[in-house]
Write a protein that holds these residues in place. Structure first.
Motif, PDB file in Angstrom:
ATOM      1  N   GLU A 139     -49.404  14.830 117.130  1.00 35.22           N
ATOM      2  CA  GLU A 139     -49.193  13.427 117.002  1.00 35.22           C
ATOM      3  C   GLU A 139     -50.252  12.151 117.759  1.00 35.22           C
ATOM      4  OE1 GLU A 139     -45.332  12.796 117.607  1.00 35.22           O
ATOM      5  OE2 GLU A 139     -44.512  12.869 115.411  1.00 35.22           O
ATOM      6  N   GLY A 140     -50.764  13.128 119.261  1.00 43.70           N
ATOM      7  CA  GLY A 140     -51.316  12.312 120.277  1.00 43.70           C
ATOM      8  C   GLY A 140     -52.445  12.229 119.372  1.00 43.70           C
ATOM      9  N   GLU A 141     -53.133  13.492 119.172  1.00 40.03           N
ATOM     10  CA  GLU A 141     -54.029  13.625 118.193  1.00 40.03           C
ATOM     11  C   GLU A 141     -54.676  12.302 117.310  1.00 40.03           C
ATOM     12  OE1 GLU A 141     -54.654  17.831 117.467  1.00 40.03           O
ATOM     13  OE2 GLU A 141     -54.834  18.501 119.805  1.00 40.03           O
ATOM     14  N   ALA A 142     -53.515  13.060 116.114  1.00 36.20           N
ATOM     15  CA  ALA A 142     -54.045  11.763 115.414  1.00 36.20           C
ATOM     16  C   ALA A 142     -54.010  10.426 115.983  1.00 36.20           C
ATOM     17  CB  ALA A 142     -52.269  12.301 114.317  1.00 36.20           C
ATOM     18  N   GLU A 143     -53.170   9.857 116.853  1.00 33.09           N
ATOM     19  CA  GLU A 143     -53.393   8.638 117.264  1.00 33.09           C
ATOM     20  C   GLU A 143     -54.245   8.180 118.031  1.00 33.09           C
ATOM     21  OE1 GLU A 143     -50.667   5.684 120.530  1.00 33.09           O
ATOM     22  OE2 GLU A 143     -49.606   7.634 119.289  1.00 33.09           O
ATOM     23  N   ALA A 144     -54.863   9.606 118.869  1.00 32.00           N
ATOM     24  CA  ALA A 144     -56.228   9.178 119.363  1.00 32.00           C
ATOM     25  C   ALA A 144     -57.540   8.756 118.474  1.00 32.00           C
ATOM     26  CB  ALA A 144     -56.540  10.213 120.911  1.00 32.00           C
ATOM     27  N   ALA A 145     -57.155   9.570 117.667  1.00 28.13           N
ATOM     28  CA  ALA A 145     -58.019   9.811 116.596  1.00 28.13           C
ATOM     29  C   ALA A 145     -58.509   8.221 115.751  1.00 28.13           C
ATOM     30  CB  ALA A 145     -58.266  10.752 115.093  1.00 28.13           C
ATOM     31  N   GLU A 146     -57.003   8.133 115.177  1.00 21.57           N
ATOM     32  CA  GLU A 146     -57.017   6.531 115.317  1.00 21.57           C
ATOM     33  C   GLU A 146     -57.594   5.127 115.557  1.00 21.57           C
ATOM     34  OE1 GLU A 146     -53.793   3.817 112.722  1.00 21.57           O
ATOM     35  OE2 GLU A 146     -53.104   5.198 113.656  1.00 21.57           O
ATOM     36  N   LEU A 147     -57.232   5.044 117.094  1.00 25.38           N
ATOM     37  CA  LEU A 147     -58.073   4.768 118.341  1.00 25.38           C
ATOM     38  C   LEU A 147     -59.598   5.082 117.360  1.00 25.38           C
ATOM     39  CD1 LEU A 147     -55.309   4.841 121.570  1.00 25.38           C
ATOM     40  CD2 LEU A 147     -55.627   3.007 119.847  1.00 25.38           C
ATOM     41  N   ILE A 148     -60.059   5.902 118.195  1.00 26.32           N
ATOM     42  CA  ILE A 148     -61.295   6.122 118.275  1.00 26.32           C
ATOM     43  C   ILE A 148     -61.604   5.309 116.676  1.00 26.32           C
ATOM     44  CG2 ILE A 148     -63.333   7.810 117.625  1.00 26.32           C
ATOM     45  CD1 ILE A 148     -60.893   9.588 119.568  1.00 26.32           C
ATOM     46  N   SER A 149     -61.347   5.515 115.763  1.00 25.06           N
ATOM     47  CA  SER A 149     -61.477   5.374 114.607  1.00 25.06           C
ATOM     48  C   SER A 149     -61.727   3.658 114.397  1.00 25.06           C
ATOM     49  CB  SER A 149     -61.377   5.199 112.709  1.00 25.06           C
ATOM     50  OG  SER A 149     -61.213   6.950 112.770  1.00 25.06           O
ATOM     51  N   LYS A 150     -61.277   3.098 114.597  1.00 27.65           N
ATOM     52  CA  LYS A 150     -61.271   1.851 114.731  1.00 27.65           C
ATOM     53  C   LYS A 150     -62.067   1.200 115.911  1.00 27.65           C
ATOM     54  CE  LYS A 150     -56.077   1.259 114.090  1.00 27.65           C
ATOM     55  NZ  LYS A 150     -54.384   0.518 114.997  1.00 27.65           N
ATOM     56  N   ALA A 151     -62.171   1.684 117.156  1.00 27.93           N
ATOM     57  CA  ALA A 151     -63.467   1.052 118.103  1.00 27.93           C
ATOM     58  C   ALA A 151     -64.702   1.209 117.541  1.00 27.93           C
ATOM     59  CB  ALA A 151     -63.281   1.860 119.422  1.00 27.93           C
ATOM     60  N   MET A 152     -64.918   2.586 116.636  1.00 29.72           N
ATOM     61  CA  MET A 152     -65.943   3.318 116.163  1.00 29.72           C
ATOM     62  C   MET A 152     -65.773   1.364 114.849  1.00 29.72           C
ATOM     63  SD  MET A 152     -66.331   6.992 115.556  1.00 29.72           S
ATOM     64  CE  MET A 152     -68.021   6.538 114.402  1.00 29.72           C
ATOM     65  N   SER A 153     -65.512   1.250 114.342  1.00 30.76           N
ATOM     66  CA  SER A 153     -65.265   0.432 113.097  1.00 30.76           C
ATOM     67  C   SER A 153     -65.566  -1.242 114.250  1.00 30.76           C
ATOM     68  CB  SER A 153     -64.178  -0.105 111.967  1.00 30.76           C
ATOM     69  OG  SER A 153     -63.086  -0.353 113.091  1.00 30.76           O
ATOM     70  N   THR A 154     -65.229  -1.251 115.637  1.00 32.84           N
ATOM     71  CA  THR A 154     -65.446  -2.404 116.217  1.00 32.84           C
ATOM     72  C   THR A 154     -66.587  -2.512 116.193  1.00 32.84           C
ATOM     73  OG1 THR A 154     -62.710  -2.789 116.166  1.00 32.84           O
ATOM     74  CG2 THR A 154     -64.350  -3.835 117.560  1.00 32.84           C
ATOM     75  N   ALA A 155     -66.851  -1.749 117.776  1.00 30.45           N
ATOM     76  CA  ALA A 155     -68.220  -1.972 118.156  1.00 30.45           C
ATOM     77  C   ALA A 155     -69.825  -0.662 118.125  1.00 30.45           C
ATOM     78  CB  ALA A 155     -67.555  -1.188 119.187  1.00 30.45           C
ATOM     79  N   GLY A 156     -69.229  -0.174 116.512  1.00 29.95           N
ATOM     80  CA  GLY A 156     -69.999   0.738 115.976  1.00 29.95           C
ATOM     81  C   GLY A 156     -69.858   2.279 116.905  1.00 29.95           C
ATOM     82  N   THR A 157     -71.100   2.674 116.497  1.00 31.98           N
ATOM     83  CA  THR A 157     -71.162   4.567 116.931  1.00 31.98           C
ATOM     84  C   THR A 157     -71.293   4.749 118.730  1.00 31.98           C
ATOM     85  OG1 THR A 157     -73.382   4.113 116.476  1.00 31.98           O
ATOM     86  CG2 THR A 157     -71.977   5.449 114.790  1.00 31.98           C
ATOM     87  N   GLY A 158     -71.252   3.950 119.271  1.00 33.16           N
ATOM     88  CA  GLY A 158     -72.106   3.236 120.954  1.00 33.16           C
ATOM     89  C   GLY A 158     -71.392   5.496 121.078  1.00 33.16           C
ATOM     90  N   MET A 159     -69.859   4.942 121.357  1.00 33.21           N
ATOM     91  CA  MET A 159     -69.073   5.516 121.628  1.00 33.21           C
ATOM     92  C   MET A 159     -69.404   7.226 121.395  1.00 33.21           C
ATOM     93  SD  MET A 159     -65.000   6.303 121.708  1.00 33.21           S
ATOM     94  CE  MET A 159     -64.671   4.427 122.853  1.00 33.21           C
ATOM     95  N   ILE A 160     -69.666   7.381 120.488  1.00 36.61           N
ATOM     96  CA  ILE A 160     -70.161   8.380 120.032  1.00 36.61           C
ATOM     97  C   ILE A 160     -70.986   9.014 120.816  1.00 36.61           C
ATOM     98  CG2 ILE A 160     -70.774  10.513 118.456  1.00 36.61           C
ATOM     99  CD1 ILE A 160     -68.741   9.056 115.670  1.00 36.61           C
TER     100      ILE A 160
END
Length: 289
Positions: free
Chosen positions: A226-247
């Motif tokens: 559940e923690g990993e799924a929540e983390a992945a969801e947060l990363i997806s939201k961050a990517m949709s908002t700020a682009g691929t800079g985090m990657i």
């Protein structure tokens, strides 16, 4: 003069002989009185008088020195102190298990009932009474309990045995000062059954621990997922908002870690590439063309 001396010596000898005779007679008389007319009752004892004319007297004679009529009265000395006795019995329980049980009993006779005790039981009254009533009470009480209850309810069983034994002994004018269970063992089959039961309980406890551990591990895995799924969801939201800079930042961090590992290798060389601003890695194998 000589005849007077001889007569005086004879007189002295006669007086001495008379004195010795008197003393001897007194001693003999005292011995006769002691043997035939007097008897002693020691501490902790009582006497019962059997009269050959009147029969057994109902009076109890206490401690001290007392007179008796020779050849007619016979004193019977009886011990009234508490005496220990062990009673052993092999009997069956309610669930048909054989048990070996032992009791320690402190008993004494009722002082005012000594004539009746002597008349009915004699001086060895405890040998005649206690073994029989002890076995009777043990068999009747033990038969009311299972084998396990004899162990878990030992105090209750001991109390019931004491109460029943005191009541039975009172019929024979005996007083029981103490009754205690000193030995309690079961047959080999029951001992083996108890051992197997303990082993089964230990195995059950081990299995319960294993099941609880697996359940905790399952819950921990669910929480991690559940923690990993929540983390992945947060990363997806961050990517949709700020682009691929985090990657890109994580890729750079990973490249740095790889470069740090390769830099410690002996056969790795870095070549700069000024066109794109990155480095080229060449692996030079030693001993190979």
């Amino acid at each position: 003069v000589a005849p007077k001396v001889n007569s005086s010596k004879f007189f002295i000898m006669q007086r001495g002989l008379q004195t010795v005779t008197a003393i001897g007679g007194s001693l003999v008389a005292a011995g006769v009185i002691k043997e035939f007319f007097i008897y002693d009752v020691d501490a902790g004892n009582r006497a019962v008088i059997f009269d050959k004319i009147k029969g057994l007297q109902m009076k109890v004679v206490g401690e001290g020195t007392h007179f008796k009529i020779p050849y007619i009265q016979v004193p019977i000395i009886m011990d009234i102190r508490s005496r220990p006795r062990s009673i052993h019995s092999v009997t069956g329980t309610k669930d048909l298990q054989m048990v070996n049980i032992s009791l320690r009993v402190l008993s004494r006779p009722k002082e005012d009932k000594l004539p009746l005790i002597y008349k009915n039981l004699g001086t060895d009254f405890d040998d005649r009474v206690l073994p029989s009533i002890g076995n009777e009470v043990l068999k009747s009480v033990v038969a009311q309990y299972n084998a396990e209850e004899l162990l878990s309810k030992r105090e209750t069983v001991s109390h019931e045995i004491r109460q029943a034994l005191v009541e039975r002994a009172a019929v024979f004018n005996l007083i029981l000062d103490d009754v205690a269970i000193t030995h309690l063992t079961f047959g080999k089959e029951f001992a083996k059954a108890i051992e197997n039961k303990q082993v089964a309980q230990q195995e059950a406890e081990t299995q319960a621990y294993v099941v609880a551990k697996a359940d905790q591990e399952r819950k921990a895995a669910i929480i991690r997922a559940e923690g990993e799924a929540e983390a992945a969801e947060l990363i997806s939201k961050a990517m949709s908002t700020a682009g691929t800079g985090m990657i890109e930042v994580r890729r750079i961090d990973t490249a740095k870690e790889v470069a740090a590992v390769l830099s410690r290798g002996k056969n790795v060389v870095y070549l700069p590439n000024s066109d794109k601003g990155s480095n080229m890695l060449l692996s030079v194998g030693s001993g190979k063309d």
